[in-house]
Design a protein around this motif. Structure first.
Motif: not given
Lengths: 323, 323
Positions: A112-118, A248-253, A282-285
């Motif tokens: 999560y940290t790697a992908i979200m940082s990018f 990673i997730s299904e989050t949206q603002l 299905i795999y999620y962070c």
């Protein structure tokens, strides 16, 4: 961003040439973390519009604001990340390892940290390149898995020349003898030279493989892996290829409400699983709450990404055992 | 743009309430044409990166530039458009009419002009609303077809409660007795209250129907209509529902080369047609050259949108003839 773009291009170039590229991916992440530390602020963003009560964070830089970041999964400093990644690699490489819950969590956090940082760097400083974070997710995960499963062949598409042959000649195949038709999601322009955005793992000299559709979030593209699995089941013996969706997730603002939503389509997934083709899991962070409920998990496995390594190892062992 | 947004919202609101809304769509197009006439310039843009030699145009306003517009299909002034639309409506409403080639071309031009006027306004003055032109295409075509096929029932989704029932209870159906699960493309947030972005035509008291997936361009979303058709074929008797994909074009700007490309995936479409489910046909205003070739048309009908009205009338007649 020029330096980041260069590092990212270097990683992609090595990946596309099937050369070792994970060190380059790590350099990308390190640069992103440094840049976020130096030029952005991490602050509160908005609450999850559901239960449980989660306060999401976000990076800001001037007027720009990044996508929401789950504070439990994002480990903020570069140092932690590299230490965590080494730990995860060590655990994941051990075939006998019984993973603990905290080790699974650590692997979710690290990815999560790697992908979200990018992704947050691109949100803040190059928001027009909407597809780039998704591509980096694919490149990074391929590198990570290549470091773990060293006796496995990795490719980016499944050649379908045979399939098309079954129903007549593949169009213009004689013009492009070296280029297979691939299951493509159709956004690469020249289909003949395109690759699917999946990672495919296979065992040397064995047929079939494991398809990993990698998507930061699925959104309307959730249909693709099910449709591709359906084609593979129709074209080969069902079960020859299996798909594990990795997200990673299904989050949206929700900008108006200043809340973080999870965009879930449980009914659609149940339909696809039943009427298109069954997906292995299905795999999620950051596992969406809605998909963890029984009506979904009764028809499809939904797991944290911490389970991916063990499950993959098991699937690959089955591949290798084939005649 | 405030006035345009208001007119657009009015049309959508009427459409969502299943009220007559085609006059409102026409008002939207008139406003767009006026605005383009007043505030934008139509000029040369770039050549088609293939054969034949087509010089595409584009609207500009300050630094902003619209998507490419095919000069043969875009009729520039508002007056022409309304006259043309009346002609097309008159022809299309006549069940005995043998359409001429020039009448078919006129209907392609008219639809192309309406949708591109709207899309170019959004490109120039509200480019962030990326999905809005696609929605207007759906709303406009539903209005146009309702004006032509007055004895036909229109809806926006196919209720799938029955399908889910076959394999167990629909999740939480008792909580939402009035809300059907729909084939959704998953981008509406709350799935329970969402509608599919298709237009479905059905005959009163007859089962089945005609599904019209409406997409300005298909891109990576081309998989959706095939996957939906597969679900319908699996859940109902195959052929109960038929899908006709309706598009504007597959053009895309190659900014570096200053050319206009057509993004085509002939191999993918052949695969989907064979291994997912057969689609009745694909209709375009600006038919992509690649899809007009034999290897594609041997497996799926590819036609100009001028054929849609006759083909639909024939399909609807078959629906009505059922027991």
């Amino acid at each position: 961003m020029d330096e980041l773009k260069k590092l990212y291009r270097d990683a992609c170039k090595a990946y596309n040439k099937s050369k070792p590229h994970f060190q380059k991916c790590r350099a990308v992440v390190q640069h992103c973390q440094q840049k976020l530390n130096d030029d952005a602020k991490l602050g509160e963003y908005g609450k999850f519009a559901g239960t449980p009560d989660i306060q999401y964070s976000a990076f800001t830089s001037g007027q720009a604001i990044s996508r929401p970041v789950h504070p439990d999964f994002f480990t903020a400093t570069n140092n932690d990340f590299e230490v965590n990644l080494e730990t995860v690699l060590k655990i994941a490489k051990d075939p006998e390892r019984k993973w603990t819950d905290s080790e699974r969590k650590l692997s979710s956090q690290t990815i999560y940290t790697a992908i979200m940082s990018f992704a947050c760097c691109y949100d803040l400083w190059n928001p027009k390149a909407r597809k780039t974070p998704g591509t980096f997710f694919e490149v990074f995960m391929a590198g990570l898995l290549q470091s773990v499963f060293t006796d496995i062949a990795f490719s980016k598409h499944i050649p379908l020349t045979k399939i098309l042959d079954a129903g007549g000649s593949p169009p213009n195949a004689e013009d492009n003898p070296d280029q297979d038709e691939a299951i493509s999601d159709g956004n690469e322009g020249d289909e003949k030279s395109s690759v699917a955005t999946d990672v495919v793992l296979s065992a040397p000299n064995k047929k079939g493989g494991i398809v990993l559709p990698l998507k930061i979030t699925t959104r309307e593209r959730v249909v693709q892996p099910f449709a591709h699995q359906r084609i593979l089941d129709a074209a080969f013996e069902p079960g020859t290829y299996k798909s594990l969706i990795v997200c990673i997730s299904e989050t949206q603002l929700d900008k108006e409400a200043k809340k973080v939503k999870q965009i879930c389509v449980p009914g659609t997934i149940q339909l696809f699983q039943k009427y298109l083709a069954p997906i292995e899991g299905i795999y999620y962070c950051d596992v969406p709450q809605r998909y963890a409920k029984n009506d979904v998990t009764d028809v499809i496995k939904v797991k944290s990404i911490g389970h991916l390594f063990c499950d993959l190892r098991q699937q690959l062992a089955q591949l290798k055992e084939q005649a």
